[in-house]
Scaffold this motif. Structure first.
Motif, mmCIF file in Angstrom:
data_model
loop_
_atom_site.group_PDB
_atom_site.id
_atom_site.type_symbol
_atom_site.label_atom_id
_atom_site.label_comp_id
_atom_site.label_asym_id
_atom_site.label_seq_id
_atom_site.Cartn_x
_atom_site.Cartn_y
_atom_site.Cartn_z
ATOM 1 N N THR A 1 0.838 -1.200 0.000
ATOM 2 C CA THR A 1 0.000 0.000 0.000
ATOM 3 C C THR A 1 0.869 1.245 0.000
ATOM 4 O O THR A 1 2.081 1.181 0.237
ATOM 5 N N MET A 2 0.254 2.369 -0.267
ATOM 6 C CA MET A 2 0.939 3.658 -0.261
ATOM 7 C C MET A 2 -0.066 4.714 0.166
ATOM 8 O O MET A 2 -1.285 4.491 0.166
ATOM 9 N N ARG A 3 0.443 5.897 0.502
ATOM 10 C CA ARG A 3 -0.407 7.023 0.841
ATOM 11 C C ARG A 3 -0.679 7.829 -0.416
ATOM 12 O O ARG A 3 0.215 8.055 -1.227
ATOM 13 N N ALA A 4 -1.919 8.256 -0.570
ATOM 14 C CA ALA A 4 -2.292 9.027 -1.748
ATOM 15 C C ALA A 4 -3.482 9.923 -1.422
ATOM 16 O O ALA A 4 -4.266 9.632 -0.518
ATOM 17 N N ALA A 5 -3.586 11.026 -2.155
ATOM 18 C CA ALA A 5 -4.783 11.872 -2.078
ATOM 19 C C ALA A 5 -5.861 11.223 -2.933
ATOM 20 O O ALA A 5 -5.615 10.851 -4.083
ATOM 21 N N VAL A 6 -7.037 11.081 -2.377
ATOM 22 C CA VAL A 6 -8.102 10.340 -3.055
ATOM 23 C C VAL A 6 -9.398 11.145 -3.023
ATOM 24 O O VAL A 6 -9.717 11.802 -2.031
ATOM 25 N N GLN A 7 -10.158 11.089 -4.117
ATOM 26 C CA GLN A 7 -11.504 11.653 -4.143
ATOM 27 C C GLN A 7 -12.434 10.645 -4.801
ATOM 28 O O GLN A 7 -12.080 9.977 -5.771
ATOM 29 N N HIS A 8 -13.646 10.529 -4.270
ATOM 30 C CA HIS A 8 -14.624 9.580 -4.793
ATOM 31 C C HIS A 8 -15.773 10.277 -5.506
ATOM 32 O O HIS A 8 -16.636 9.616 -6.081
ATOM 33 N N ARG A 9 -15.792 11.595 -5.455
ATOM 34 C CA ARG A 9 -16.847 12.355 -6.128
ATOM 35 C C ARG A 9 -16.302 13.725 -6.485
ATOM 36 O O ARG A 9 -15.263 14.154 -5.985
ATOM 37 N N TYR A 10 -16.991 14.416 -7.378
ATOM 38 C CA TYR A 10 -16.632 15.786 -7.717
ATOM 39 C C TYR A 10 -17.078 16.718 -6.593
ATOM 40 O O TYR A 10 -18.073 16.452 -5.902
ATOM 41 N N GLY A 11 -16.336 17.798 -6.430
ATOM 42 C CA GLY A 11 -16.732 18.755 -5.417
ATOM 43 C C GLY A 11 -15.599 19.676 -5.036
ATOM 44 O O GLY A 11 -14.553 19.706 -5.700
ATOM 45 N N PRO A 12 -15.755 20.452 -3.959
ATOM 46 C CA PRO A 12 -14.713 21.372 -3.491
ATOM 47 C C PRO A 12 -13.534 20.595 -2.926
ATOM 48 O O PRO A 12 -13.589 19.358 -2.802
ATOM 49 N N PRO A 13 -12.451 21.282 -2.554
ATOM 50 C CA PRO A 13 -11.275 20.584 -2.035
ATOM 51 C C PRO A 13 -11.552 19.651 -0.863
ATOM 52 O O PRO A 13 -10.801 18.696 -0.640
#
Length: 351
Positions: free
Chosen positions: A24-36
Motif C-alpha cells: 500500500t501507499m499514501r495518496a490523495a483520493v476523491q470519490h466524487r466531484y466537489g470542493p477541495p
C-alpha cells in the motif's frame, strides 16, 4: 508484470507488483466531484506497472488550474474527459518528479535510480506512480525535485503557444497577461529565450517578481490598461498577445495587436457548463474575417518538448517560480489556494 528492479541487495520485490495486492501507499483520493474538501489522504494499493511503464517514487507533484477543474468537475465540460458521474481516476495530479524504482521490459530510455520529471494521466498526488516511459525525461542536475515537478504542463503550454502557434521570432514584441502565474512565469522567460521583446502584465504586488524574470517591460494592470484607448493605455501594439487571464473582451484585446498579430487566449475559466468554449468559438469565427490571427489551442504532452525545456532549464534560460509548497496531507489546501486564482508561479506538493 514485466518489471525489473536493481538494488544493492540484488533483486527484490517491487512495490505494487505483488499480485496479492498487499503493498500500500499514501495518496490523495476523491470519490466524487466537489470542493477541495472531497479530497482525503489515505492508504491505497500501489499501482501495477505495465511493460512500457516506469514505476516512480514520487518526490514532488505540482498542481495547476486544470487539476482544480478536474477535482470540482466544473465547468461540466471537463467531465467528458474525466468521468461523467464521478472521477475516473481516484487520485488527482499530473505533473511529477522523482526517482525511478523500476522499469517495464519494453523500457530502454530509463533505468532504476534515474531522477526524472514528466506527466501522467493522473495519480501524481501519491507516494508512487506508474507513468508511460515516453512521458518522462531525466531531471536537469541544477534543479531540485520541487522545481522539476513545477515544469511539465505549464511550461509545455507556454512553449507550444509561443513557438508553435505564434511562431515567435527574434525581434517580435510579445505581451503576456498573468505574467506572474504558473504558465505566465514560464511564458515570459521562454519568449525571451526565443529572442522577443517581452512585456509582462501583472498586479502591483507581482511587479518585482515579473521584472526579475527578465522581461523588458512590466504593465501594472491596476494602474494601466494595455487595451484601453484613454490616457491609461500603454500606447503599444504587439505582434503576439498570450492572454492567460482573459479579463478583457476579444475586441478590446485585438486593439492592442498589430494588424497581422497573433492572439492566443489561454484560460480554462468561463461558464459553469462550457467554460471557455464560447470564447474559443468566437475567436475561431472572428479569425476568418481579419488579418489578425486568433488562435486558441490545447497543449499536448510531447516528450521532445520536455527535452527542449530540460535544455533551457539546464542552461539557466528558464527557472521555475515556486509560490508555495504543501505536504501531501495538505493537498486539499493546496488545491483550494490554486483555485483562488492568484498564485505567483507554481504550487508544489512534496511527497
Amino acid at each position: 508484470m514485466g518489471i525489473e528492479q536493481q538494488s544493492k541487495g540484488g533483486p527484490s520485490p517491487v512495490p505494487g507488483v505483488d499480485p496479492g495486492g498487499a503493498a500500500t501507499m499514501r495518496a490523495a483520493v476523491q470519490h466524487r466531484y466537489g470542493p477541495p474538501s472531497v479530497l482525503e489522504v489515505s492508504e491505497v494499493g500501489v499501482p501495477l506497472p505495465g511493460r512500457g511503464d516506469v514505476f516512480v517514487h514520487v518526490g514532488a507533484a505540482s498542481i495547476h488550474p486544470g487539476d482544480y477543474f478536474a477535482m470540482t468537475g466544473k465547468p461540466y465540460l471537463v467531465r467528458l474527459a474525466f468521468g461523467l458521474r464521478r472521477p475516473r481516476h481516484g487520485t488527482p495530479g499530473m505533473d511529477l518528479a522523482g526517482v525511478v524504482e523500476a522499469v517495464g521490459k519494453e523500457v530502454t530510455t530509463l533505468r532504476p535510480g534515474d531522477k526524472v520529471f514528466g506527466w501522467s494521466a493522473a495519480g501524481a498526488l501519491a507516494e508512487y506512480a506508474c507513468v508511460p516511459a515516453k512521458n518522462l525525461v531525466p531531471m536537469p542536475a541544477n534543479l531540485s525535485v520541487v522545481e522539476a515537478a513545477a515544469v511539465p504542463t505549464s511550461a509545455m503550454t507556454a512553449l507550444q503557444a509561443l513557438r508553435d502557434i505564434a511562431h515567435v521570432q527574434p525581434g517580435h514584441t510579445v505581451l503576456v497577461t498573468g505574467a506572474s502565474g504558473g504558465v505566465g512565469s514560464f511564458a515570459v522567460q521562454i519568449a525571451k529565450a526565443l529572442g522577443a521583446e517581452v512585456t509582462g502584465v501583472c498586479s502591483t504586488r507581482n511587479v518585482e517578481l515579473v521584472r526579475s524574470l527578465g522581461v523588458d517591460h512590466v504593465v501594472d494592470y491596476t494602474s494601466t490598461d494595455f487595451t484601453s484607448t484613454d490616457s491609461t493605455r500603454t500606447g503599444k501594439r504587439y505582434d503576439v498577445i498570450f492572454d492567460n487571464v482573459e479579463a478583457h473582451p476579444l475586441a478590446a484585446v485585438r486593439e492592442a495587436l498589430t494588424p497581422t498579430g497573433t492572439l492566443i487566449p489561454n484560460s480554462g475559466r468561463g461558464g459553469r457548463w462550457l467554460g471557455p468554449i464560447a470564447r474559443i468559438v468566437k475567436a475561431r469565427v472572428l479569425s476568418g474575417f481579419t488579418r489578425q490571427h486568433l488562435r486558441p489551442f490545447t497543449s499536448l504532452g510531447k516528450r521532445q518538448d520536455l527535452l527542449t525545456l530540460a535544455d533551457l532549464l539546464a542552461a539557466g534560460q528558464v527557472t521555475p517560480v515556486i509560490d508555495r509548497t504543501y505536504p501531501l496531507d495538505e493537498a486539499a489546501d493546496a488545491l483550494r489556494y490554486v483555485g483562488a486564482g492568484h498564485t505567483q508561479g507554481k504550487v508544489v506538493i512534496t511527497v
